[in-house]
Design an enzyme around this catalytic site. Sequence first.
Site, PDB file in Angstrom:
ATOM      1  N   GLY A  31       0.797  -1.223   0.000  1.00  9.53           N
ATOM      2  CA  GLY A  31       0.000   0.000   0.000  1.00  9.53           C
ATOM      3  C   GLY A  31       0.828   1.270   0.000  1.00  9.53           C
ATOM      4  CD  GLU A  35       2.284   7.859 -11.311  1.00  9.35           C
ATOM      5  OE1 GLU A  35       2.295   7.031 -12.241  1.00  9.35           O
ATOM      6  OE2 GLU A  35       1.265   8.498 -10.987  1.00  9.35           O
ATOM      7  CG  HIS A  37       3.138   0.503  -5.520  1.00 10.99           C
ATOM      8  ND1 HIS A  37       3.338   1.544  -4.639  1.00 10.99           N
ATOM      9  CD2 HIS A  37       3.713  -0.586  -4.965  1.00 10.99           C
ATOM     10  CE1 HIS A  37       4.004   1.086  -3.591  1.00 10.99           C
ATOM     11  NE2 HIS A  37       4.251  -0.183  -3.760  1.00 10.99           N
ATOM     12  N   GLY A 147       8.601  -5.215  -8.755  1.00  3.76           N
ATOM     13  CA  GLY A 147       9.477  -4.135  -9.216  1.00  3.76           C
ATOM     14  C   GLY A 147      10.947  -4.527  -9.067  1.00  3.76           C
ATOM     15  CE  LYS A 149      12.037   0.759  -4.153  1.00  2.64           C
ATOM     16  NZ  LYS A 149      12.473   0.199  -2.848  1.00  2.64           N
ATOM     17  CD  GLN A 153       9.818  -8.137  -2.523  1.00  6.71           C
ATOM     18  OE1 GLN A 153       9.724  -8.004  -1.319  1.00  6.71           O
ATOM     19  NE2 GLN A 153       9.143  -7.374  -3.365  1.00  6.71           N
ATOM     20  CB  SER A 186       5.806   3.358   0.485  1.00  2.00           C
ATOM     21  OG  SER A 186       5.163   2.682  -0.566  1.00  2.00           O
TER      22      SER A 186
END
Length: 299
Positions: A31, A35, A37, A147, A149, A153, A186
Amino acid sequence: MEVIKEISVMQKIAEELRREGFIIGFVPTMGYLHEGHLALVKMAKDKADKVVVSVFVNPLQFGPKEDYEIYPRDLERDLNLLKPLGVDYLFSPSVEEMYPRGFQTFVEVTELTKGLCGAFRPGHFRGVTTVVLKLFNIVKPHFAVFGQKDYQQFKVIERMVRDLDLDIQILAHPTVRDHDGLALSSRNSYLSEEERRSAISIYQALKYAERLVFGGERDPHRLGALIKEYIEKFPHNRVQYIEIVDPETLEPVEKIEKDVLIALAVFVGKTRLIDNRLIRLVDEYIAMEARDEEKIPQS
Ligand code: PAF
């Protein structure tokens, strides 16, 4: 867009969609969307018949001294950002729904999680893989978008999917950046104006590093030291790690001779930011060879 809070409801919908032959695309998030996401959502929308986005701040992936409590949350704002994109379902369960009393099963990718962020955030990736596998079992997507970035992960999830034979395609979307190059996150919302100015040095340092490699730098240790020096010249910045690794195994390289990933984490004030750059040395060699061949006079 339908907002769903219960696992059983989401599962029923997913089963029905699959029965009707729809391709389900999934974008898992925590959440406070930006942009970056939204670009993942647009990619999913292009490839899927139905798009599910999840918003769940996963307590399992935060360490005891990390920012779980203060992590920005604003579901109303997220809803308003997603609606115009034509998202079909927003899955936003409570912590109790995801981890009811007695929960005790975890998923762990052992090797890819040892270095980079894994070395500094014990248990983080175990939390990520556990929640992502749960989400996959709930949303039942044909593909999911992550993503770049969060490169580690992405690789860890790709590995989990391969190792556990999940029938889900894992897609990567390139890092989305602000006009000044700062990777969208975020957590950027934690930065003061002055810290925000210092944070730009992270992207500048990665580009500087790429120029050095293309200029002939082959020593990862020297390169790492130069990147650190560049970043720490700016106020508020403290490098947590800089690693030059193999993009597949994520293991540090001893010499830069093929494609490498430069990955780093930097504290800007109290905010920990990560970023990376994939240096495609092999492509550069091919391009150089092609340029050299062009120079050979044709008889
Ligand atoms: O990248 C994130 O936002 C989270 O790690 C994820 C994949 C949604 C799991 O909680």
